[in-house]
Design a protein around this motif. Sequence first.
Motif, PDB file in Angstrom:
ATOM      1  N   PHE A  12      51.714  46.625  35.842  1.00 45.37           N
ATOM      2  CA  PHE A  12      51.689  45.305  35.223  1.00 45.37           C
ATOM      3  C   PHE A  12      51.577  44.243  36.313  1.00 45.37           C
ATOM      4  N   GLY A  13      51.012  43.106  35.940  1.00 44.02           N
ATOM      5  CA  GLY A  13      50.942  42.018  36.906  1.00 44.02           C
ATOM      6  C   GLY A  13      50.481  40.719  36.278  1.00 44.02           C
ATOM      7  N   LEU A  14      51.178  39.643  36.605  1.00 42.86           N
ATOM      8  CA  LEU A  14      50.724  38.289  36.281  1.00 42.86           C
ATOM      9  C   LEU A  14      50.054  37.789  37.558  1.00 42.86           C
ATOM     10  N   THR A  15      48.779  38.108  37.688  1.00 48.51           N
ATOM     11  CA  THR A  15      48.082  38.025  38.975  1.00 48.51           C
ATOM     12  C   THR A  15      47.383  36.688  39.238  1.00 48.51           C
ATOM     13  N   GLU A  16      47.627  35.712  38.388  1.00 48.53           N
ATOM     14  CA  GLU A  16      46.859  34.470  38.456  1.00 48.53           C
ATOM     15  C   GLU A  16      47.008  33.722  39.778  1.00 48.53           C
ATOM     16  N   THR A  17      48.217  33.679  40.343  1.00 53.03           N
ATOM     17  CA  THR A  17      48.395  32.865  41.548  1.00 53.03           C
ATOM     18  C   THR A  17      47.630  33.412  42.748  1.00 53.03           C
TER      19      THR A  17
ATOM     20  N   LEU B 275      55.415  33.943  39.890  1.00 56.09           N
ATOM     21  CA  LEU B 275      55.109  33.152  41.075  1.00 56.09           C
ATOM     22  C   LEU B 275      54.360  33.964  42.124  1.00 56.09           C
ATOM     23  N   SER B 276      54.801  35.194  42.362  1.00 54.84           N
ATOM     24  CA  SER B 276      54.252  35.995  43.464  1.00 54.84           C
ATOM     25  C   SER B 276      53.004  36.771  43.092  1.00 54.84           C
ATOM     26  N   ALA B 277      52.778  36.978  41.793  1.00 55.43           N
ATOM     27  CA  ALA B 277      51.640  37.771  41.303  1.00 55.43           C
ATOM     28  C   ALA B 277      51.717  39.231  41.743  1.00 55.43           C
ATOM     29  N   ARG B 278      52.909  39.696  42.105  1.00 54.92           N
ATOM     30  CA  ARG B 278      53.014  41.081  42.561  1.00 54.92           C
ATOM     31  C   ARG B 278      52.840  42.058  41.394  1.00 54.92           C
TER      32      ARG B 278
END
Length: 263
Positions: free
Chosen positions: A133-138, A165-168
Amino acid sequence: MEYETLDISVDHNGVVSLALDVAEKRNALSATMIAELTHFAKTAGDRPEMRVVVLSGRGKVFCAGGDLDWMKAQIAADRTTRMTEARKLADMLRALNDMPLPLIAKITGGAFGGGVGIACVSDIVIAEAGAKFGLTETRLGLIPATIGPYVINRMGEGRARQVMLSARIFDAAEAEKLGIVSKCCGADELDAAIDAEVLPFLDAAPHAVAASKKLAREMGTQITDAMVDDSIARLADVWEHPKAKEGIEAFFAKRKPSWAMPR
């Protein structure tokens, strides 16, 4: 309506199998897929033969996030166009969130960006233990704006800040701790886990299930029109930052953006 990007079937018990069906693009959210998911979610409640929806993704990845062609188009688009496109994604998320049928997400391979957003509007999420999973936008110089209200509502502010915040990239076990995933299990146990979640709904009155889902939404933290409008404006603001253009161009050029640490 005939769907180009979705494969839909309904069994004799009213269990809907809804599959994102663009495996060659890792089920990325194109304009067509967004429109089709919106249409399905807005009309599913009108079909009495449907009792519960199981959403999956064909191929190796559940959903890779935004479609690359869509991202390229946003580089050259003006603010009005960007906001219009962002609103379409916001409308899709709201339609899935408000759909009166229970929505169970079956996540294999991975969910990134908008794919995490879809998980966060699902009522139950069962993930393969090996899924990522990842919120990779940044990483691209962007922010998880239109999915933000749903992600923060599901995870809570503190936990959301750990990964937004980190997009990790993080695994299914951490996604469970963060509140995105209801349960993670081995690939050979996934179908049985889904069946175990589906079965109770078949003994529950459909009108009561729909009313209970609406009750939970309205008694919990509500996602208002103002919040959605604000998320769209914030995304448009970030798209206008020169670092966003740099991040997208670097991504397509398969190089690191100027702010990334050399390794």
